[in-house]
Design an enzyme around this catalytic site. Structure first.
Site, PDB file in Angstrom:
ATOM      1  N   CYS A 201       0.839  -1.191   0.000  1.00  0.00           N
ATOM      2  CA  CYS A 201       0.000   0.000   0.000  1.00  0.00           C
ATOM      3  C   CYS A 201       0.875   1.242   0.000  1.00  0.00           C
ATOM      4  O   CYS A 201       1.892   1.305   0.695  1.00  0.00           O
ATOM      5  CB  CYS A 201      -0.981  -0.008   1.170  1.00  0.00           C
ATOM      6  SG  CYS A 201      -0.398   0.787   2.653  1.00  0.00           S
ATOM      7  N   GLU A 202       0.485   2.198  -0.820  1.00  0.00           N
ATOM      8  CA  GLU A 202       1.331   3.381  -0.961  1.00  0.00           C
ATOM      9  C   GLU A 202       1.191   4.331   0.211  1.00  0.00           C
ATOM     10  O   GLU A 202       1.950   5.290   0.314  1.00  0.00           O
ATOM     11  CB  GLU A 202       1.063   4.087  -2.294  1.00  0.00           C
ATOM     12  CG  GLU A 202      -0.284   4.728  -2.430  1.00  0.00           C
ATOM     13  CD  GLU A 202      -0.449   5.368  -3.818  1.00  0.00           C
ATOM     14  OE1 GLU A 202       0.089   4.836  -4.793  1.00  0.00           O
ATOM     15  OE2 GLU A 202      -1.133   6.397  -3.889  1.00  0.00           O
ATOM     16  N   HIS A 203       0.243   4.069   1.105  1.00  0.00           N
ATOM     17  CA  HIS A 203       0.093   4.945   2.263  1.00  0.00           C
ATOM     18  C   HIS A 203       1.013   4.554   3.414  1.00  0.00           C
ATOM     19  O   HIS A 203       1.472   5.411   4.155  1.00  0.00           O
ATOM     20  CB  HIS A 203      -1.361   4.942   2.747  1.00  0.00           C
ATOM     21  CG  HIS A 203      -2.331   5.326   1.669  1.00  0.00           C
ATOM     22  ND1 HIS A 203      -3.402   4.534   1.306  1.00  0.00           N
ATOM     23  CD2 HIS A 203      -2.355   6.398   0.852  1.00  0.00           C
ATOM     24  CE1 HIS A 203      -4.058   5.119   0.319  1.00  0.00           C
ATOM     25  NE2 HIS A 203      -3.447   6.249   0.024  1.00  0.00           N
ATOM     26  N   HIS A 204       1.238   3.244   3.569  1.00  0.00           N
ATOM     27  CA  HIS A 204       2.031   2.774   4.708  1.00  0.00           C
ATOM     28  C   HIS A 204       3.228   1.933   4.305  1.00  0.00           C
ATOM     29  O   HIS A 204       4.003   1.527   5.161  1.00  0.00           O
ATOM     30  CB  HIS A 204       1.148   1.952   5.657  1.00  0.00           C
ATOM     31  CG  HIS A 204      -0.043   2.704   6.169  1.00  0.00           C
ATOM     32  ND1 HIS A 204      -1.281   2.624   5.565  1.00  0.00           N
ATOM     33  CD2 HIS A 204      -0.173   3.569   7.198  1.00  0.00           C
ATOM     34  CE1 HIS A 204      -2.135   3.411   6.204  1.00  0.00           C
ATOM     35  NE2 HIS A 204      -1.495   3.997   7.196  1.00  0.00           N
TER      36      HIS A 204
ATOM     37  N   GLN B  85      -5.174  -0.570  -3.966  1.00  0.00           N
ATOM     38  CA  GLN B  85      -5.793  -1.736  -4.608  1.00  0.00           C
ATOM     39  C   GLN B  85      -6.742  -1.327  -5.726  1.00  0.00           C
ATOM     40  O   GLN B  85      -6.830  -1.985  -6.758  1.00  0.00           O
ATOM     41  CB  GLN B  85      -6.515  -2.583  -3.547  1.00  0.00           C
ATOM     42  CG  GLN B  85      -7.009  -3.919  -4.109  1.00  0.00           C
ATOM     43  CD  GLN B  85      -7.675  -4.770  -3.048  1.00  0.00           C
ATOM     44  OE1 GLN B  85      -7.243  -4.803  -1.906  1.00  0.00           O
ATOM     45  NE2 GLN B  85      -8.736  -5.455  -3.413  1.00  0.00           N
TER      46      GLN B  85
ATOM     47  N   HIS C 202      -5.049  -6.319   3.859  1.00  0.00           N
ATOM     48  CA  HIS C 202      -4.085  -5.220   3.975  1.00  0.00           C
ATOM     49  C   HIS C 202      -3.440  -5.229   5.346  1.00  0.00           C
ATOM     50  O   HIS C 202      -4.118  -5.076   6.360  1.00  0.00           O
ATOM     51  CB  HIS C 202      -4.791  -3.879   3.748  1.00  0.00           C
ATOM     52  CG  HIS C 202      -5.151  -3.664   2.307  1.00  0.00           C
ATOM     53  ND1 HIS C 202      -4.605  -2.645   1.547  1.00  0.00           N
ATOM     54  CD2 HIS C 202      -5.966  -4.356   1.483  1.00  0.00           C
ATOM     55  CE1 HIS C 202      -5.097  -2.727   0.321  1.00  0.00           C
ATOM     56  NE2 HIS C 202      -5.928  -3.744   0.263  1.00  0.00           N
TER      57      HIS C 202
ATOM     58  N   CYS D 172      -1.632  -3.051   6.647  1.00  0.00           N
ATOM     59  CA  CYS D 172      -1.745  -1.752   7.338  1.00  0.00           C
ATOM     60  C   CYS D 172      -3.039  -1.689   8.147  1.00  0.00           C
ATOM     61  O   CYS D 172      -3.182  -0.897   9.063  1.00  0.00           O
ATOM     62  CB  CYS D 172      -1.641  -0.584   6.364  1.00  0.00           C
ATOM     63  SG  CYS D 172      -2.954  -0.505   5.144  1.00  0.00           S
TER      64      CYS D 172
HETATM   65 ZN   LIG Z   1      -2.101   1.290   4.013  1.00  0.00          ZN
END
Ligand SMILES: [Zn+2]
Length: 193
Positions: free
Chosen positions: A80-83, A121, A149, A151
């Site tokens: 995931c590009e956020h975490h 995703q 996920h 995260c």
């Molecule tokens: Zn994430």
């Protein structure tokens, strides 16, 4: 973007180890920055590939085959590009050919090449469908991904076992109710869930 060196990547890992609260100089961690940097090269091989290349080599359709082609349960390993934490699951990819079909291993290579990047995703699902649509020009494309996920399961709301399901349907797989139903049925059959 500047091309970073292995030494720079290792230095960044040492900073993160300290940030986590450990001592990058202690014996057990001595080789860790080098290993993490190498693992990143392997985990993010998607940046070194153009997934669309895998679809360029197509086979002319033989025998007037005009049914859905569905490849189920393609392993998805993405981040995931956020975490920058993994999300892991399965993709189901189908299309209704027009005049071109592609070797089935190519479909899993396309999934893999788009997955091994920092992703969300929903975008991953759309990118796979659009690449197939652009290059094979089929009558329709369907992509469904189910993934857990980390995260979400390791931190934050900590919901182990919850899967995010995304889909992108195009052409007749979106617009024709019977074809859509057939794709969704074939996509769901695989895992007994
Ligand atoms: Zn994430």
């Amino acid at each position: 973007m500047p091309k970073r060196t292995q030494a720079e990547a290792e230095a960044a890992v040492r900073v993160l180890i300290e940030w986590a609260g450990d001592d990058p100089a202690r014996e057990g961690l001595a080789e860790t920055p080098a290993r993490v940097a190498k693992a990143y090269r392997e985990l993010f091989t998607g940046y070194e590939q153009d997934p669309r290349d895998y679809l360029e080599k197509t086979f002319e359709q033989v025998g007037g085959y005009d049914n859905l082609v569905v490849l189920r349960d393609i392993r998805v390993v993405s981040f995931c590009e956020h975490h920058m934490l993994p999300f892991l699951g399965r993709a189901h990819v189908g299309y209704l050919p027009n005049d071109r079909v592609v070797g089935i291993s190519k479909l899993s290579r396309v999934v893999n090449a788009f997955s091994r990047r920092l992703q969300i995703q929903e975008k991953l699902t759309a990118e796979i469908a659009e690449a197939i649509n652009d290059i094979l020009k089929p009558q329709g494309v369907g992509v469904m991904i189910e993934a857990e996920h980390q995260c979400m399961t390791m931190r934050g709301v900590k919901e182990p076992g919850s899967n995010l399901v995304t889909s992108r349907l195009m052409g007749v797989i979106r617009d024709d109710p019977r074809t859509r139903e057939e794709f969704l049925k074939l996509a769901r059959q695989g895992n007994g869930s």
